[in-house]
Design a protein around this motif. Sequence first.
Motif, PDB file in Angstrom:
ATOM      1  N   SER A 291       1.050  -1.160   0.017  1.00 48.60           N
ATOM      2  CA  SER A 291       0.111   0.059   0.033  1.00 48.60           C
ATOM      3  C   SER A 291       0.918   1.201   0.070  1.00 48.60           C
ATOM      4  CB  SER A 291      -0.859   0.109   1.355  1.00 48.60           C
ATOM      5  OG  SER A 291      -0.061   0.230   2.508  1.00 48.60           O
ATOM      6  N   LEU A 292       0.196   2.255  -0.253  1.00 50.38           N
ATOM      7  CA  LEU A 292       0.921   3.546  -0.165  1.00 50.38           C
ATOM      8  C   LEU A 292       1.939   3.779   1.094  1.00 50.38           C
ATOM      9  CD1 LEU A 292       1.697   6.372  -1.406  1.00 50.38           C
ATOM     10  CD2 LEU A 292      -0.395   7.460  -0.564  1.00 50.38           C
ATOM     11  N   GLY A 293       1.239   3.758   2.315  1.00 48.49           N
ATOM     12  CA  GLY A 293       1.769   3.732   3.478  1.00 48.49           C
ATOM     13  C   GLY A 293       2.736   2.920   3.786  1.00 48.49           C
ATOM     14  N   ASP A 294       2.600   1.666   3.480  1.00 50.93           N
ATOM     15  CA  ASP A 294       3.638   0.670   3.679  1.00 50.93           C
ATOM     16  C   ASP A 294       4.870   0.858   2.719  1.00 50.93           C
ATOM     17  OD1 ASP A 294       2.249  -0.833   5.634  1.00 50.93           O
ATOM     18  OD2 ASP A 294       1.417  -2.189   4.198  1.00 50.93           O
ATOM     19  N   THR A 295       4.639   1.361   1.603  1.00 52.63           N
ATOM     20  CA  THR A 295       5.657   1.548   0.614  1.00 52.63           C
ATOM     21  C   THR A 295       6.599   2.903   1.030  1.00 52.63           C
ATOM     22  OG1 THR A 295       4.411   0.763  -1.350  1.00 52.63           O
ATOM     23  CG2 THR A 295       6.048   2.209  -1.728  1.00 52.63           C
ATOM     24  N   THR A 296       5.641   3.688   1.848  1.00 54.66           N
ATOM     25  CA  THR A 296       6.389   4.982   2.133  1.00 54.66           C
ATOM     26  C   THR A 296       7.324   4.684   3.299  1.00 54.66           C
ATOM     27  OG1 THR A 296       4.488   6.292   1.498  1.00 54.66           O
ATOM     28  CG2 THR A 296       5.957   7.320   3.418  1.00 54.66           C
ATOM     29  N   ILE A 297       6.952   4.083   4.253  1.00 56.53           N
ATOM     30  CA  ILE A 297       7.793   3.435   5.433  1.00 56.53           C
ATOM     31  C   ILE A 297       8.999   2.619   4.829  1.00 56.53           C
ATOM     32  CG2 ILE A 297       7.888   2.081   7.440  1.00 56.53           C
ATOM     33  CD1 ILE A 297       6.672   4.728   7.680  1.00 56.53           C
ATOM     34  N   GLY A 298       8.798   1.637   3.952  1.00 57.09           N
ATOM     35  CA  GLY A 298       9.760   0.990   3.120  1.00 57.09           C
ATOM     36  C   GLY A 298      10.754   1.821   2.535  1.00 57.09           C
ATOM     37  N   ALA A 299      10.366   2.982   1.736  1.00 60.19           N
ATOM     38  CA  ALA A 299      11.296   3.654   1.275  1.00 60.19           C
ATOM     39  C   ALA A 299      12.230   4.572   2.397  1.00 60.19           C
ATOM     40  CB  ALA A 299      10.542   4.599   0.262  1.00 60.19           C
TER      41      ALA A 299
ATOM     42  N   ALA B 126      11.183 -11.759   4.140  1.00 59.73           N
ATOM     43  CA  ALA B 126      12.719 -11.792   4.342  1.00 59.73           C
ATOM     44  C   ALA B 126      13.070 -10.993   3.162  1.00 59.73           C
ATOM     45  CB  ALA B 126      12.939 -13.142   4.425  1.00 59.73           C
ATOM     46  N   ALA B 127      12.389 -11.454   1.744  1.00 61.18           N
ATOM     47  CA  ALA B 127      13.231 -10.785   0.821  1.00 61.18           C
ATOM     48  C   ALA B 127      13.062  -9.117   0.921  1.00 61.18           C
ATOM     49  CB  ALA B 127      12.661 -11.293  -0.352  1.00 61.18           C
TER      50      ALA B 127
ATOM     51  N   THR C 159      15.770  -3.446   1.761  1.00 64.22           N
ATOM     52  CA  THR C 159      15.726  -2.467   2.269  1.00 64.22           C
ATOM     53  C   THR C 159      17.223  -2.179   3.096  1.00 64.22           C
ATOM     54  OG1 THR C 159      14.720  -3.390   4.278  1.00 64.22           O
ATOM     55  CG2 THR C 159      13.447  -1.932   2.825  1.00 64.22           C
ATOM     56  N   SER C 160      17.716  -3.410   3.568  1.00 58.45           N
ATOM     57  CA  SER C 160      18.883  -3.384   4.360  1.00 58.45           C
ATOM     58  C   SER C 160      20.162  -3.228   3.455  1.00 58.45           C
ATOM     59  CB  SER C 160      19.132  -4.571   5.005  1.00 58.45           C
ATOM     60  OG  SER C 160      17.998  -4.919   6.077  1.00 58.45           O
ATOM     61  N   THR C 161      20.026  -3.937   2.140  1.00 58.53           N
ATOM     62  CA  THR C 161      21.116  -3.704   1.144  1.00 58.53           C
ATOM     63  C   THR C 161      20.913  -2.396   0.402  1.00 58.53           C
ATOM     64  OG1 THR C 161      20.725  -6.259   0.728  1.00 58.53           O
ATOM     65  CG2 THR C 161      21.813  -4.809  -0.852  1.00 58.53           C
ATOM     66  N   LEU C 162      20.010  -1.961   0.283  1.00 61.16           N
ATOM     67  CA  LEU C 162      19.906  -0.499  -0.424  1.00 61.16           C
ATOM     68  C   LEU C 162      20.323   0.558   0.717  1.00 61.16           C
ATOM     69  CD1 LEU C 162      16.156  -0.490  -1.798  1.00 61.16           C
ATOM     70  CD2 LEU C 162      18.296  -0.557  -3.015  1.00 61.16           C
ATOM     71  N   LYS C 163      20.248   0.381   1.799  1.00 64.30           N
ATOM     72  CA  LYS C 163      20.568   1.324   2.765  1.00 64.30           C
ATOM     73  C   LYS C 163      22.200   1.059   3.066  1.00 64.30           C
ATOM     74  CE  LYS C 163      21.025   4.575   5.207  1.00 64.30           C
ATOM     75  NZ  LYS C 163      22.129   4.492   4.396  1.00 64.30           N
TER      76      LYS C 163
ATOM     77  N   LEU D  11       8.916  -4.206   9.573  1.00 62.85           N
ATOM     78  CA  LEU D  11      10.006  -3.912   8.468  1.00 62.85           C
ATOM     79  C   LEU D  11      10.786  -2.466   8.913  1.00 62.85           C
ATOM     80  CD1 LEU D  11      11.041  -4.474   5.666  1.00 62.85           C
ATOM     81  CD2 LEU D  11       9.551  -2.739   4.694  1.00 62.85           C
ATOM     82  N   ALA D  12      10.335  -1.624   9.446  1.00 61.83           N
ATOM     83  CA  ALA D  12      10.950  -0.471   9.892  1.00 61.83           C
ATOM     84  C   ALA D  12      12.023  -1.022  10.938  1.00 61.83           C
ATOM     85  CB  ALA D  12      10.288   0.842  10.390  1.00 61.83           C
ATOM     86  N   ARG D  13      11.600  -1.685  11.956  1.00 59.77           N
ATOM     87  CA  ARG D  13      12.067  -2.063  13.212  1.00 59.77           C
ATOM     88  C   ARG D  13      13.338  -2.931  12.670  1.00 59.77           C
ATOM     89  NH1 ARG D  13       9.992  -6.851  16.492  1.00 59.77           N
ATOM     90  NH2 ARG D  13      10.973  -7.853  14.766  1.00 59.77           N
ATOM     91  N   ASP D  14      12.849  -4.148  11.780  1.00 60.68           N
ATOM     92  CA  ASP D  14      14.252  -4.910  11.608  1.00 60.68           C
ATOM     93  C   ASP D  14      15.236  -4.429  10.596  1.00 60.68           C
ATOM     94  OD1 ASP D  14      12.839  -6.747  12.925  1.00 60.68           O
ATOM     95  OD2 ASP D  14      11.966  -8.046  11.234  1.00 60.68           O
ATOM     96  N   THR D  15      14.769  -3.391   9.829  1.00 61.36           N
ATOM     97  CA  THR D  15      15.781  -2.726   9.040  1.00 61.36           C
ATOM     98  C   THR D  15      16.528  -1.689   9.876  1.00 61.36           C
ATOM     99  OG1 THR D  15      14.209  -2.481   7.148  1.00 61.36           O
ATOM    100  CG2 THR D  15      16.139  -1.232   6.858  1.00 61.36           C
ATOM    101  N   ILE D  16      15.986  -1.078  10.670  1.00 64.62           N
ATOM    102  CA  ILE D  16      17.158  -0.342  11.769  1.00 64.62           C
ATOM    103  C   ILE D  16      17.907  -1.165  12.621  1.00 64.62           C
ATOM    104  CG2 ILE D  16      17.027   1.156  13.859  1.00 64.62           C
ATOM    105  CD1 ILE D  16      14.038   1.970  12.877  1.00 64.62           C
ATOM    106  N   LEU D  17      17.611  -2.294  12.909  1.00 71.28           N
ATOM    107  CA  LEU D  17      18.305  -3.258  13.753  1.00 71.28           C
ATOM    108  C   LEU D  17      19.444  -3.653  12.840  1.00 71.28           C
ATOM    109  CD1 LEU D  17      19.269  -4.919  16.218  1.00 71.28           C
ATOM    110  CD2 LEU D  17      17.432  -6.489  15.314  1.00 71.28           C
ATOM    111  N   ILE D  18      19.240  -4.151  11.703  1.00 66.81           N
ATOM    112  CA  ILE D  18      20.351  -4.879  10.567  1.00 66.81           C
ATOM    113  C   ILE D  18      21.418  -3.817  10.314  1.00 66.81           C
ATOM    114  CG2 ILE D  18      20.611  -6.143   8.490  1.00 66.81           C
ATOM    115  CD1 ILE D  18      18.002  -7.442   8.830  1.00 66.81           C
ATOM    116  N   THR D  19      20.698  -2.573   9.869  1.00 74.71           N
ATOM    117  CA  THR D  19      21.575  -1.684   9.406  1.00 74.71           C
ATOM    118  C   THR D  19      22.482  -0.776  10.487  1.00 74.71           C
ATOM    119  OG1 THR D  19      19.734   0.097   9.609  1.00 74.71           O
ATOM    120  CG2 THR D  19      20.076  -1.024   7.488  1.00 74.71           C
ATOM    121  N   THR D  20      21.779  -0.938  11.582  1.00 76.12           N
ATOM    122  CA  THR D  20      22.607  -0.231  12.733  1.00 76.12           C
ATOM    123  C   THR D  20      23.823  -1.031  13.097  1.00 76.12           C
ATOM    124  OG1 THR D  20      20.728   0.571  13.938  1.00 76.12           O
ATOM    125  CG2 THR D  20      22.488   0.444  15.213  1.00 76.12           C
ATOM    126  N   VAL D  21      23.617  -2.392  13.100  1.00 81.23           N
ATOM    127  CA  VAL D  21      24.739  -3.448  13.249  1.00 81.23           C
ATOM    128  C   VAL D  21      25.666  -3.317  12.168  1.00 81.23           C
ATOM    129  CG1 VAL D  21      25.510  -5.761  13.774  1.00 81.23           C
ATOM    130  CG2 VAL D  21      23.285  -4.877  15.080  1.00 81.23           C
TER     131      VAL D  21
END
Length: 306
Positions: free
Chosen positions: A90-98, A221-222, A227-231, A282-292
């Motif tokens: 959805s628009l909201g989910d896509t925005t948070i993912g971006a 997972a994909a 998101t993690s690879t892009l960041k 998705l936001a929570r997990d991306t923050i965790l992976i990218t922070t580490v």
Amino acid sequence: MQGVLNGFTTIGVVIAVGALLAHLRIVDLGAQQVLSRIAFFVASPALMVITLSRADVHQVLSANLVASVAGITVAAGTYIVLARTLWHRSLGDTTIGALSAAYVNAGNLGIPVASYVLGNAAFVAPTLLLQLLVLQPLALGFLDADAHGRSRWWQLLTRPFRNPLTVGSLVGVVLSVTGWTLPTVAAAPLGLLGDMAVPCMLVAYGIALRLGPGLGRAGSAAELACTSTLKLFVQPVVAWFVASVLLGVEGHALLAIVVTSALPTAQNIFVHATRYHRATVLARDTILITTVGAVPVILLVAAVLG
């Protein structure tokens, strides 16, 4: 390199405190919601007023800005295309993912990293202002539109400026440009409220880590890998290419651009996700992976370009 490790250690300890409080059942997910709301509506706007009022907004007009825009655009744009065509978000989910794929932690981590690793906190100012004044208001407009249904064009345009974070950012910029100084009676309480922003975000994030679904258990997972690879990789590589190959930036200035782009996803994206109930895991997990993951990435960048 000690500055990088100190910055990440500080963030990790505060997140761990939130997780420990949840584990001991001193707080629950209701407390996480309250902390996120305080950060969104009160503490973060106050922090933006204080931070931006002290920043040099003229630094926005620099090669740093051009490279930062390129990195953000490629990372966020790639995710948006995949989210809409492959995962049908959805628009909201896509925005948070971006935002998860491109919005760097330029505040509570970027400032200490810029100070201790790069030698000058001003290096992070262009990215900080770009995100606060352009990317964040635009994203919040989309999130508001998604949450409230279809809106008239003028409602879409004006809604971001009714958002407390945007208002706080704009007030800070006006103070910076005009050189006005807030009287102590206003600056002191704003500073005190702003000091709550980062701890509230991090403790709320720690609570969510302990009480929410396990890593990757409530999403694709994909998508998380994307998101993690892009960041962690795509955004800094694009910033390096634009700055070095296209603009001819060299030396310490180039190091500053790439390090800033390699910073992990900002914790306030999780606050936005929680506030709008969109792509929270998705936001929570991306923050965790990218922070580490940002620790070895930034150390590598510093070793190669430093």
